[in-house]
Design a protein around this motif. Sequence first.
Motif, PDB file in Angstrom:
ATOM      1  N   ASP A  86      -6.175  -3.480  15.425  1.00 22.44           N
ATOM      2  CA  ASP A  86      -5.174  -2.874  16.305  1.00 22.44           C
ATOM      3  C   ASP A  86      -4.850  -1.414  15.991  1.00 22.44           C
ATOM      4  OD1 ASP A  86      -3.908  -3.445  13.937  1.00 22.44           O
ATOM      5  OD2 ASP A  86      -2.251  -4.559  14.821  1.00 22.44           O
ATOM      6  N   GLY A  87      -5.479  -0.817  14.979  1.00 15.76           N
ATOM      7  CA  GLY A  87      -5.251   0.592  14.676  1.00 15.76           C
ATOM      8  C   GLY A  87      -3.923   0.885  14.019  1.00 15.76           C
ATOM      9  N   LYS A  88      -3.374  -0.085  13.305  1.00 18.20           N
ATOM     10  CA  LYS A  88      -2.088   0.105  12.623  1.00 18.20           C
ATOM     11  C   LYS A  88      -2.325   0.877  11.322  1.00 18.20           C
ATOM     12  CE  LYS A  88       1.011  -3.069  12.748  1.00 18.20           C
ATOM     13  NZ  LYS A  88       1.852  -4.249  12.532  1.00 18.20           N
ATOM     14  N   ILE A  89      -1.460   1.838  11.027  1.00 18.97           N
ATOM     15  CA  ILE A  89      -1.586   2.657   9.820  1.00 18.97           C
ATOM     16  C   ILE A  89      -1.144   1.841   8.607  1.00 18.97           C
ATOM     17  CG2 ILE A  89      -0.804   4.723   8.620  1.00 18.97           C
ATOM     18  CD1 ILE A  89      -0.366   5.993  11.375  1.00 18.97           C
ATOM     19  N   LEU A  90      -2.065   1.683   7.652  1.00 18.69           N
ATOM     20  CA  LEU A  90      -1.756   0.965   6.422  1.00 18.69           C
ATOM     21  C   LEU A  90      -1.361   1.912   5.291  1.00 18.69           C
ATOM     22  CD1 LEU A  90      -4.720  -1.585   6.399  1.00 18.69           C
ATOM     23  CD2 LEU A  90      -2.372  -1.966   7.159  1.00 18.69           C
ATOM     24  N   LYS A  91      -2.029   3.072   5.248  1.00 19.33           N
ATOM     25  CA  LYS A  91      -1.797   4.019   4.159  1.00 19.33           C
ATOM     26  C   LYS A  91      -2.248   5.389   4.634  1.00 19.33           C
ATOM     27  CE  LYS A  91      -2.771   4.657  -0.719  1.00 19.33           C
ATOM     28  NZ  LYS A  91      -3.206   4.052  -1.935  1.00 19.33           N
TER      29      LYS A  91
ATOM     30  N   TYR B 172      -5.982  11.821   5.507  1.00 20.33           N
ATOM     31  CA  TYR B 172      -6.835  10.637   5.579  1.00 20.33           C
ATOM     32  C   TYR B 172      -5.918   9.436   5.788  1.00 20.33           C
ATOM     33  CZ  TYR B 172     -10.414  13.688   3.706  1.00 20.33           C
ATOM     34  OH  TYR B 172     -11.308  14.710   3.544  1.00 20.33           O
ATOM     35  N   VAL B 173      -6.229   8.626   6.794  1.00 22.09           N
ATOM     36  CA  VAL B 173      -5.353   7.526   7.182  1.00 22.09           C
ATOM     37  C   VAL B 173      -6.152   6.231   7.194  1.00 22.09           C
ATOM     38  CG1 VAL B 173      -3.796   6.687   8.964  1.00 22.09           C
ATOM     39  CG2 VAL B 173      -4.062   9.136   8.620  1.00 22.09           C
ATOM     40  N   MET B 174      -5.677   5.221   6.458  1.00 25.98           N
ATOM     41  CA  MET B 174      -6.312   3.903   6.481  1.00 25.98           C
ATOM     42  C   MET B 174      -5.694   3.114   7.623  1.00 25.98           C
ATOM     43  SD  MET B 174      -6.484   0.830   3.632  1.00 25.98           S
ATOM     44  CE  MET B 174      -6.772   1.935   2.294  1.00 25.98           C
ATOM     45  N   ILE B 175      -6.550   2.685   8.568  1.00 25.18           N
ATOM     46  CA  ILE B 175      -6.064   1.946   9.725  1.00 25.18           C
ATOM     47  C   ILE B 175      -6.812   0.626   9.852  1.00 25.18           C
ATOM     48  CG2 ILE B 175      -5.334   3.997  10.984  1.00 25.18           C
ATOM     49  CD1 ILE B 175      -7.877   3.876  12.596  1.00 25.18           C
ATOM     50  N   THR B 176      -6.146  -0.331  10.469  1.00 23.21           N
ATOM     51  CA  THR B 176      -6.781  -1.633  10.674  1.00 23.21           C
ATOM     52  C   THR B 176      -7.811  -1.527  11.790  1.00 23.21           C
ATOM     53  OG1 THR B 176      -5.072  -2.311  12.235  1.00 23.21           O
ATOM     54  CG2 THR B 176      -4.728  -2.914   9.908  1.00 23.21           C
ATOM     55  N   ASN B 177      -8.871  -2.305  11.664  1.00 21.38           N
ATOM     56  CA  ASN B 177      -9.920  -2.299  12.682  1.00 21.38           C
ATOM     57  C   ASN B 177      -9.440  -2.938  13.978  1.00 21.38           C
ATOM     58  OD1 ASN B 177     -11.636  -1.146  10.802  1.00 21.38           O
ATOM     59  ND2 ASN B 177     -12.587  -3.088  10.244  1.00 21.38           N
TER      60      ASN B 177
ATOM     61  N   ILE C 289       3.822   5.148   8.331  1.00 20.16           N
ATOM     62  CA  ILE C 289       3.174   3.908   7.925  1.00 20.16           C
ATOM     63  C   ILE C 289       3.666   2.797   8.847  1.00 20.16           C
ATOM     64  CG2 ILE C 289       2.797   2.299   6.026  1.00 20.16           C
ATOM     65  CD1 ILE C 289       1.691   5.114   5.481  1.00 20.16           C
ATOM     66  N   GLY C 290       2.737   2.029   9.405  1.00 23.12           N
ATOM     67  CA  GLY C 290       3.086   0.940  10.300  1.00 23.12           C
ATOM     68  C   GLY C 290       2.911   1.274  11.771  1.00 23.12           C
TER      69      GLY C 290
ATOM     70  N   LEU D  68       0.826  -1.208   0.000  1.00 26.68           N
ATOM     71  CA  LEU D  68       0.000   0.000   0.000  1.00 26.68           C
ATOM     72  C   LEU D  68       0.858   1.255   0.000  1.00 26.68           C
ATOM     73  CD1 LEU D  68      -2.768  -1.055   2.523  1.00 26.68           C
ATOM     74  CD2 LEU D  68      -3.065  -0.632   0.087  1.00 26.68           C
ATOM     75  N   ALA D  69       1.980   1.233   0.697  1.00 24.17           N
ATOM     76  CA  ALA D  69       2.843   2.403   0.788  1.00 24.17           C
ATOM     77  C   ALA D  69       3.597   2.665  -0.508  1.00 24.17           C
ATOM     78  CB  ALA D  69       3.835   2.229   1.934  1.00 24.17           C
ATOM     79  N   ASP D  70       3.817   1.653  -1.330  1.00 21.10           N
ATOM     80  CA  ASP D  70       4.586   1.801  -2.554  1.00 21.10           C
ATOM     81  C   ASP D  70       3.777   2.373  -3.713  1.00 21.10           C
ATOM     82  OD1 ASP D  70       6.892   0.932  -1.396  1.00 21.10           O
ATOM     83  OD2 ASP D  70       6.710  -1.128  -2.117  1.00 21.10           O
ATOM     84  N   SER D  71       2.518   2.692  -3.511  1.00 22.48           N
ATOM     85  CA  SER D  71       1.704   3.190  -4.609  1.00 22.48           C
ATOM     86  C   SER D  71       2.275   4.507  -5.133  1.00 22.48           C
ATOM     87  CB  SER D  71       0.254   3.387  -4.157  1.00 22.48           C
ATOM     88  OG  SER D  71       0.193   4.438  -3.225  1.00 22.48           O
ATOM     89  N   ALA D  72       2.076   4.776  -6.420  1.00 14.80           N
ATOM     90  CA  ALA D  72       2.616   5.968  -7.068  1.00 14.80           C
ATOM     91  C   ALA D  72       1.619   7.123  -7.016  1.00 14.80           C
ATOM     92  CB  ALA D  72       2.980   5.639  -8.509  1.00 14.80           C
TER      93      ALA D  72
END
Length: 156
Positions: free
Chosen positions: A141-146, A134-139, A95-96, A74-78
Amino acid sequence: MRKLQVILCSAVLTTLALTSVSAAWAEDEQNAAQQAPEQAPQDAETTAQGSQAEKAPAETATAEQPSDPTIQALADSADPYSVKSFFADFTHFAIGDTVPDLYRTKKYEVTQWAVRHLPAPVAESHWSYMGGNYVMITNADGKILKAESGDIYYKH
């Protein structure tokens, strides 16, 4: 009348500051040109390869690489709006990282992600709004994905 005096003084001081900065910059350029030793011309390939080799170690040393492959993909997107790190509540996030519980509440959850030109969240995650981003986080544990810049909302 007082406002006019303040505006004029401000304009004069700004002009003086810009003039001195540009003069100093021109002096630095002249000094650098005089001090630079004359080099033999090299072919473009050798110069390009040398500059790439010099930049590569510096870039890899400063970049933070998340360990999770999903986060890495997800972080490598252009995407031009994608951000690797940001600040929210005087805290640096990357990220992470795990977000505070406050940003995992319904109050900060972005449910209309399509209206804001955000991609659909991956399974078991959602978009949240933190520090203008805008931050995509996991439901779980709340880890930042993107993370996406808040400017994406104005995307055409």
